[in-house]
Write a protein that holds these residues in place. Structure first.
Motif, PDB file in Angstrom:
ATOM      1  N   VAL A 195      40.557 116.381  18.354  1.00  4.70           N
ATOM      2  CA  VAL A 195      41.634 115.541  18.178  1.00  4.70           C
ATOM      3  C   VAL A 195      42.886 116.473  18.477  1.00  4.70           C
ATOM      4  CG1 VAL A 195      42.990 114.368  16.218  1.00  4.70           C
ATOM      5  CG2 VAL A 195      40.462 114.267  16.526  1.00  4.70           C
ATOM      6  N   ALA A 196      42.927 117.465  18.184  1.00  6.93           N
ATOM      7  CA  ALA A 196      44.070 118.523  18.178  1.00  6.93           C
ATOM      8  C   ALA A 196      44.363 118.930  19.723  1.00  6.93           C
ATOM      9  CB  ALA A 196      43.887 119.998  17.433  1.00  6.93           C
ATOM     10  N   ILE A 222      49.005 115.166  24.879  1.00 10.40           N
ATOM     11  CA  ILE A 222      50.054 114.075  24.730  1.00 10.40           C
ATOM     12  C   ILE A 222      51.300 114.794  24.636  1.00 10.40           C
ATOM     13  CG2 ILE A 222      50.825 112.141  23.386  1.00 10.40           C
ATOM     14  CD1 ILE A 222      48.087 111.350  22.854  1.00 10.40           C
ATOM     15  N   ALA A 223      51.399 115.798  23.700  1.00 10.16           N
ATOM     16  CA  ALA A 223      52.694 116.270  23.478  1.00 10.16           C
ATOM     17  C   ALA A 223      53.263 116.952  24.744  1.00 10.16           C
ATOM     18  CB  ALA A 223      52.551 117.465  22.185  1.00 10.16           C
ATOM     19  N   PHE A 272      51.339 121.237  10.586  1.00 19.67           N
ATOM     20  CA  PHE A 272      50.407 121.100  11.669  1.00 19.67           C
ATOM     21  C   PHE A 272      51.057 120.490  12.860  1.00 19.67           C
ATOM     22  CE2 PHE A 272      46.993 118.697  13.754  1.00 19.67           C
ATOM     23  CZ  PHE A 272      46.249 119.759  14.155  1.00 19.67           C
ATOM     24  N   GLY A 273      51.626 119.119  12.643  1.00 19.36           N
ATOM     25  CA  GLY A 273      52.181 118.286  13.491  1.00 19.36           C
ATOM     26  C   GLY A 273      53.280 118.990  14.495  1.00 19.36           C
ATOM     27  N   THR A 274      54.083 119.827  13.675  1.00 19.00           N
ATOM     28  CA  THR A 274      55.424 120.493  14.193  1.00 19.00           C
ATOM     29  C   THR A 274      54.907 121.403  15.040  1.00 19.00           C
ATOM     30  OG1 THR A 274      56.707 120.070  12.159  1.00 19.00           O
ATOM     31  CG2 THR A 274      57.293 121.783  13.684  1.00 19.00           C
ATOM     32  N   ASN A 285      52.314 124.352  20.899  1.00 22.66           N
ATOM     33  CA  ASN A 285      51.595 125.156  20.356  1.00 22.66           C
ATOM     34  C   ASN A 285      51.952 126.573  21.213  1.00 22.66           C
ATOM     35  OD1 ASN A 285      49.671 126.691  18.773  1.00 22.66           O
ATOM     36  ND2 ASN A 285      48.051 126.181  20.250  1.00 22.66           N
ATOM     37  N   ARG A 286      53.390 126.910  20.964  1.00 20.23           N
ATOM     38  CA  ARG A 286      53.816 127.795  21.756  1.00 20.23           C
ATOM     39  C   ARG A 286      53.113 129.537  21.628  1.00 20.23           C
ATOM     40  NH1 ARG A 286      58.247 124.965  20.162  1.00 20.23           N
ATOM     41  NH2 ARG A 286      59.345 123.723  21.813  1.00 20.23           N
TER      42      ARG A 286
END
Length: 409
Positions: free
Chosen positions: A222-223, A229-230, A378-380, A386-387
């Motif tokens: 899922v992640a 998508i992000a 988590f969402g942020t 996920n820099r």
């Protein structure tokens, strides 16, 4: 009969006709209401009609103050006795308010209210009842989310797939929006994958398996899907306010949001305004349907009110068929009242139709308060791509540990 007697009788008759029921003094009824800023003006109009209807029975002093439905519980529980006589709140706050005995049991016409909102087994009544007792009035049934879209860019077939929508948006230099910083929305990815989160019986902790490594679709699956998508050029992470800005300036041509913004989005997209259930997304190489939280907006009576009967009568009025229909017309909010919901006018709404389609994949929101902060963090991180290249399993483990932890006093 003398002339003097005749004059006296005429005076008596005249006074009687003038006074009529002047021997019956109308009681002074003071009530206070807390509701959202968006609801304020509509409620003022509804209250004026209520006062007119019952003007022979009482003199009313009804004040309305703004209190966001999202924060109502916290404000009430800070000082229950000092809260408004009537207040509106999101259904996920119901358990905490009843546990604190801040809600008055509804005794006035409760059977009819239950019937008007679909019966005792309906989700609307289940969200406002405890142990068979009604504690709140269902007010809005559209506290869920779905996909809005501009049909100048997408067909009905296009909006069935998140991937397709993102590609079309990118090709046109536009965006598809979603708020990754809210656990309310990112739940859709995890629940679609068959992973769950639920409040425990203690009302303060949750059970959650979002970090599971053994399920058909794992937490890291899922992640990874969310991260993909992000990073897509056709995607934008944004809050409610920024979503509407993008819709209005033309940069956002689709987005996951709720019925409370239907009127504003219709105004912006005009003849191209449309909506659909949530799409499928790519998860471990397969197309998986996104699920959603479902919720209601409720109206409750403060258990400390000095005017319980009039408070119940007013709350019943503000949530009846006529006023739920008014709320739909002016704000696009979906009715919980079954007659209002079944009307041709309501059924013709793209937003309400989309909610109906999504209902097969929606679940009553039932999470403890501690859920929100870890999902925000988590969402942020994922929204930012996920820099720092954090290990996804570790992020999931940390989030799940916090979601299932006991709140600090």
């Amino acid at each position: 009969m003398t002339k003097r007697t005749l004059v006296f009788l005429i005076m008596v008759i005249s006074l009687t006709m003038t006074c009529g029921g002047c021997g019956k003094e109308r009681p002074q009824v003071s009530l206070s209401i807390w509701t959202s800023a968006e609801e304020h003006e509509i409620m003022k109009e509804m209250i004026e009609k209520f006062k007119e209807k019952y003007k022979q029975d009482a003199q009313f002093e009804i004040t309305i103050s703004e209190e966001d439905e999202k924060t109502c519980r916290d404000t009430v529980l800070t000082d229950p006795a000092g809260a408004a006589d009537i207040y509106t709140f999101a259904s996920d706050q119901f358990d905490d308010l009843t546990r604190a005995k801040a809600l008055l049991p509804i005794t006035d016409n409760a059977k009819q209210i239950i019937a008007d909102n679909g019966g005792a087994d309906s989700a609307a009544i289940q969200s406002s009842s405890k142990d068979g007792t009604l504690y709140a009035y269902p007010m809005v049934a559209s506290n869920g989310y779905f996909m809005y879209y501009n049909s100048a860019y997408f067909t009905e077939k296009d909006v069935a797939s998140f991937d397709t929508m993102l590609d079309i948006a990118a090709k046109n230099g536009k965006k598809v929006a979603m708020d990754y910083t809210s656990g309310w929305y990112i739940y859709s990815f995890f629940k679609g994958a068959g992973l769950d989160v639920e409040m425990n019986e203690d009302g303060v902790t949750n059970s959650c398996n979002w970090n599971d490594k053994t399920t058909t679709y794992t937490g890291t699956d899922v992640a990874e899907a969310m991260l993909s998508i992000a990073k897509h050029s056709g995607f934008i992470n944004c809050t409610d306010e920024d979503f509407l800005k993008g819709v209005n300036d033309g940069t956002i041509i689709a987005g996951i949001n709720g019925a409370w913004n239907a009127s504003a989005i219709e105004k912006a997209y005009k003849e191209n305004y449309n909506a659909a259930k949530l799409p499928t997304y790519t998860l471990a190489g397969k197309q998986v349907q996104m699920h959603s939280f479902a919720g209601y907006k409720l109206m409750g009576i403060n258990s400390a009110t000095d005017n319980p009967q009039w408070a119940m009568r007013l709350a019943s009025w503000l949530t009846n068929e006529e006023n739920q229909t008014t709320r739909f017309r002016k704000r696009g909010e979906g009715p919980s009242n079954i007659k209002a919901a079944a009307s041709k006018e309501v059924q013709a709404s793209p937003a309400i139709k989309a909610l109906g389609e999504q209902s097969a994949y929606s679940h009553l929101q039932h999470v403890a308060e501690i859920f929100w902060t870890p999902t925000f963090k988590f969402g942020t991180i994922l929204a930012g791509g996920n820099r720092d290249k954090a290990d996804l399993q570790e992020l999931l483990d940390t989030m799940t540990k916090e979601i299932t932890s006991k709140p600090k006093k």
